[in-house]
Design a protein around this motif. Structure first.
Motif, mmCIF file in Angstrom:
data_model
loop_
_atom_site.group_PDB
_atom_site.id
_atom_site.type_symbol
_atom_site.label_atom_id
_atom_site.label_comp_id
_atom_site.label_asym_id
_atom_site.label_seq_id
_atom_site.Cartn_x
_atom_site.Cartn_y
_atom_site.Cartn_z
ATOM 1 N N GLY A 25 23.318 -26.961 -57.675
ATOM 2 C CA GLY A 25 23.757 -27.954 -57.545
ATOM 3 C C GLY A 25 22.281 -29.217 -56.712
ATOM 4 O O GLY A 25 22.605 -30.648 -57.276
ATOM 5 N N ILE A 26 21.560 -28.508 -57.110
ATOM 6 C CA ILE A 26 19.855 -29.215 -56.399
ATOM 7 C C ILE A 26 19.710 -29.817 -57.613
ATOM 8 O O ILE A 26 19.314 -31.323 -57.725
ATOM 9 N N ALA A 27 19.186 -29.417 -59.018
ATOM 10 C CA ALA A 27 18.929 -29.811 -60.401
ATOM 11 C C ALA A 27 20.000 -31.269 -60.556
ATOM 12 O O ALA A 27 19.373 -32.195 -61.535
ATOM 13 N N LEU A 28 21.349 -31.150 -60.287
ATOM 14 C CA LEU A 28 22.462 -31.776 -60.559
ATOM 15 C C LEU A 28 22.135 -33.004 -59.926
ATOM 16 O O LEU A 28 22.204 -34.465 -60.250
ATOM 17 N N LEU A 29 21.322 -32.714 -58.233
ATOM 18 C CA LEU A 29 21.049 -34.318 -57.772
ATOM 19 C C LEU A 29 19.701 -34.680 -58.534
ATOM 20 O O LEU A 29 19.427 -36.127 -57.959
ATOM 21 N N MET A 30 19.637 -34.379 -58.350
ATOM 22 C CA MET A 30 17.800 -34.951 -58.733
ATOM 23 C C MET A 30 18.173 -35.501 -60.057
ATOM 24 O O MET A 30 16.675 -36.668 -60.591
ATOM 25 N N LEU A 31 18.877 -35.539 -60.797
ATOM 26 C CA LEU A 31 19.196 -36.057 -62.405
ATOM 27 C C LEU A 31 18.943 -37.593 -62.161
ATOM 28 O O LEU A 31 20.041 -38.100 -61.287
#
Length: 167
Positions: A25-31
């Protein structure tokens, strides 16, 4: 120290899927966001431009029917485009000499996943001015007829309509 490390490794084994979902989830938010999305205002502006273009064509077609006008071309300019006005609640507090007003937009809710502001009115594009170029503009009666027709269809005053002779 050893019992602490054992507790940490047991906790990691127990919650490894939760930690994996959290990291994903954190990785997707950083995209970064996709730049393919166009702002809604550009679509509205495009609709307003096509509305003005359509009105120009229809108006020119109608004005050619005026006796003595000949060939006609029309240019309309917009003062503002389509505007949506939303319903709002006004709460006033009067405290001695001071008055405090609070405006809140009314939201219509249809379940937990759908909220929409209540629309009180939609104002269509407002014309700012018109230029009419026609072959018969040298005759005052033709000019007057054209000004009256454009004024009746666009809501413009005669001071905002210019009629000139075509080459």
């Amino acid at each position: 120290m050893k019992p602490f490390l054992e507790k940490v490794t047991q906790g990691m084994k127990k919650y490894k899927y939760v930690a994996l979902v959290l990291l994903l989830g954190i990785a997707l938010l950083m995209l970064p966001e996709s730049k393919e999305k166009k702002p809604e205002t550009k679509q509205v502006q495009s609709d307003d431009a096509s509305y003005a273009q359509s009105m120009q064509e229809r108006l020119a077609q109608m004005l050619t029917q005026i006796e003595g006008a000949g060939r006609v071309e029309v240019m309309l300019s917009l003062e503002y485009g389509t505007r949506t006005e939303y319903q709002s609640d006004i709460h006033r507090d009067v405290d001695g000499e001071r008055t405090n007003e609070e405006h809140k937009t009314v939201i219509l809710s249809e379940g937990s996943a759908y909220d929409k502001a209540a629309v009180s009115a939609v104002r269509y594009p407002q014309f700012q001015g018109a230029v009419v170029v026609c072959q018969g503009a040298d005759r005052p009666s033709v000019r007057l007829d054209i000004i009256n027709a454009v004024s009746a269809l666009t809501g413009l005053g005669s001071d905002r309509i210019t009629v000139v002779k075509m080459n």
